[in-house]
Design a protein around this motif. Structure first.
Motif, short mmCIF file in Angstrom:
data_model
loop_
_atom_site.label_atom_id
_atom_site.label_comp_id
_atom_site.label_asym_id
_atom_site.label_seq_id
_atom_site.Cartn_x
_atom_site.Cartn_y
_atom_site.Cartn_z
N VAL A 99 47.98 40.27 40.18
CA VAL A 99 48.02 39.27 39.12
C VAL A 99 47.24 38.03 39.58
O VAL A 99 47.65 37.34 40.51
N VAL A 100 46.11 37.77 38.92
CA VAL A 100 45.24 36.66 39.29
C VAL A 100 45.11 35.69 38.12
O VAL A 100 44.54 36.02 37.09
N GLY A 101 45.68 34.49 38.29
CA GLY A 101 45.57 33.47 37.27
C GLY A 101 44.20 32.82 37.31
O GLY A 101 43.60 32.70 38.38
N LEU A 102 43.73 32.39 36.17
CA LEU A 102 42.48 31.67 36.09
C LEU A 102 42.83 30.26 35.62
O LEU A 102 43.20 30.06 34.46
N GLU A 103 42.75 29.31 36.54
CA GLU A 103 43.21 27.95 36.23
C GLU A 103 42.58 26.95 37.19
O GLU A 103 42.37 27.25 38.37
N LEU A 104 42.34 25.75 36.69
CA LEU A 104 41.88 24.65 37.52
C LEU A 104 43.14 24.01 38.12
O LEU A 104 43.75 23.13 37.53
N ALA A 105 43.55 24.53 39.27
CA ALA A 105 44.79 24.10 39.92
C ALA A 105 44.50 23.68 41.36
O ALA A 105 43.49 24.11 41.95
N ASP A 106 45.38 22.89 41.94
CA ASP A 106 45.12 22.32 43.26
C ASP A 106 44.96 23.36 44.37
O ASP A 106 44.20 23.14 45.31
N GLU A 107 45.62 24.49 44.28
CA GLU A 107 45.50 25.50 45.33
C GLU A 107 44.63 26.69 44.92
O GLU A 107 44.55 27.68 45.65
N ALA A 108 43.96 26.58 43.78
CA ALA A 108 43.10 27.67 43.31
C ALA A 108 41.85 27.76 44.18
O ALA A 108 41.39 26.76 44.74
N GLU A 109 41.32 28.97 44.28
CA GLU A 109 40.10 29.22 45.05
C GLU A 109 38.98 29.61 44.08
O GLU A 109 39.25 30.13 43.00
N PRO A 110 37.73 29.37 44.49
CA PRO A 110 36.64 29.85 43.63
C PRO A 110 36.80 31.34 43.38
O PRO A 110 37.08 32.11 44.30
N LEU A 111 36.62 31.76 42.14
CA LEU A 111 36.83 33.15 41.76
C LEU A 111 36.01 34.10 42.63
O LEU A 111 36.50 35.15 43.06
N ALA A 112 34.79 33.74 42.94
CA ALA A 112 33.91 34.60 43.74
C ALA A 112 34.40 34.77 45.18
O ALA A 112 34.02 35.74 45.84
N SER A 113 35.25 33.87 45.66
CA SER A 113 35.75 34.00 47.03
C SER A 113 37.02 34.84 47.12
O SER A 113 37.46 35.19 48.22
N LEU A 114 37.63 35.17 45.99
CA LEU A 114 38.81 36.04 45.98
C LEU A 114 38.38 37.49 46.11
O LEU A 114 37.33 37.88 45.60
N ASN A 115 39.18 38.29 46.78
CA ASN A 115 38.91 39.73 46.88
C ASN A 115 39.47 40.40 45.62
O ASN A 115 40.66 40.58 45.49
N LEU A 116 38.56 40.75 44.72
CA LEU A 116 38.95 41.36 43.45
C LEU A 116 38.58 42.83 43.41
O LEU A 116 38.48 43.42 42.34
N ARG A 117 38.42 43.45 44.56
CA ARG A 117 38.02 44.86 44.66
C ARG A 117 39.26 45.76 44.67
O ARG A 117 39.53 46.47 45.64
N ARG A 118 40.00 45.71 43.60
CA ARG A 118 41.23 46.49 43.41
C ARG A 118 41.61 46.40 41.95
O ARG A 118 40.93 45.73 41.18
N ASP A 119 42.69 47.02 41.56
CA ASP A 119 43.17 46.89 40.19
C ASP A 119 43.65 45.45 39.98
O ASP A 119 44.56 44.99 40.68
N VAL A 120 43.02 44.75 39.05
CA VAL A 120 43.28 43.32 38.86
C VAL A 120 43.62 43.04 37.40
O VAL A 120 42.99 43.59 36.49
N CYS A 121 44.58 42.16 37.20
CA CYS A 121 44.87 41.62 35.87
C CYS A 121 44.60 40.12 35.92
O CYS A 121 45.23 39.39 36.69
N ILE A 122 43.63 39.68 35.13
CA ILE A 122 43.30 38.26 35.03
C ILE A 122 44.20 37.63 33.97
O ILE A 122 44.31 38.15 32.85
N VAL A 123 44.83 36.51 34.32
CA VAL A 123 45.73 35.82 33.41
C VAL A 123 45.04 34.57 32.88
O VAL A 123 44.56 33.75 33.66
N LEU A 124 44.99 34.46 31.55
CA LEU A 124 44.34 33.33 30.89
C LEU A 124 45.35 32.59 30.04
O LEU A 124 46.21 33.21 29.40
#
Length: 178
Positions: A99-124
């Motif tokens: 479960v990967v949230g997409l949000e401008l939050a204080d502990e968020a990381e740039p999306l490209a730096s996350l390892n998304l090479r697996r089954d992923v659900c993006i939360v908007l």
């Protein structure tokens, strides 16, 4: 140079579809505009989203306005409705997604730096408020789309398109060359 014809487009898209090795899903929390939902559905159909989870006050994917914007692509999607975010995230996890949230939050990381090479659900989240604090705390990771212009955020449908593409791009990067 010339534009591709119908058969050529099918071959091109089929070659990329063969490189998809992971499932991709989307969870929409309180995305209220049916036009945003319809646009997200069209992107989801284009990038082989397996499941669309709809939570809270999200506009119904089968509403006339969402369907009009989706241009008939809703028939390629499976979607389910959930009353609250905790229940929805539980279903997403039970279905085997990170479960990967997409949000401008204080502990968020740039999306490209996350390892998304697996089954992923993006939360908007909601167009104005983003993801709820409850949702942020339920996410396995939170990412954001770095922006360099004068505007500080993207429309939720545009952010969904960028996020879906990034998940696919990471998977394709590992795929063997044809």
């Amino acid at each position: 140079m010339r534009q591709l014809g119908g058969t050529e487009l099918k071959r091109l898209h089929r070659s990329w579809r063969r490189k998809d090795s992971f499932r991709l899903a989307l969870l929409l929390e309180d995305v209220q505009s049916p036009f945003n939902v319809g646009s997200i559905m069209r992107t989801a159909a284009a990038l082989s989203v397996s499941e669309l989870y709809v939570v809270g006050r999200t506009a119904a994917p089968n509403s006339p306005k969402a369907q009009k914007t989706a241009l008939g692509t809703g028939r390629y999607l499976t979607w389910s409705t959930h009353e609250d975010i905790a229940a929805a995230v539980g279903v997403v996890r039970a279905d085997g997604y990170l479960v990967v949230g997409l949000e401008l939050a204080d502990e968020a990381e740039p999306l490209a730096s996350l390892n998304l090479r697996r089954d992923v659900c993006i939360v908007l989240g909601n167009e104005d408020r983003g993801l709820s604090s409850t949702c942020l705390n339920l996410c396995d990771a939170v990412g954001y789309v770095p922006q360099t212009g004068r505007v500080g955020s993207l429309n939720v449908a545009a952010a969904a398109a960028v996020a879906c593409y990034e998940v696919r791009r990471q998977g394709w990067a590992d795929a063997p060359a044809e």
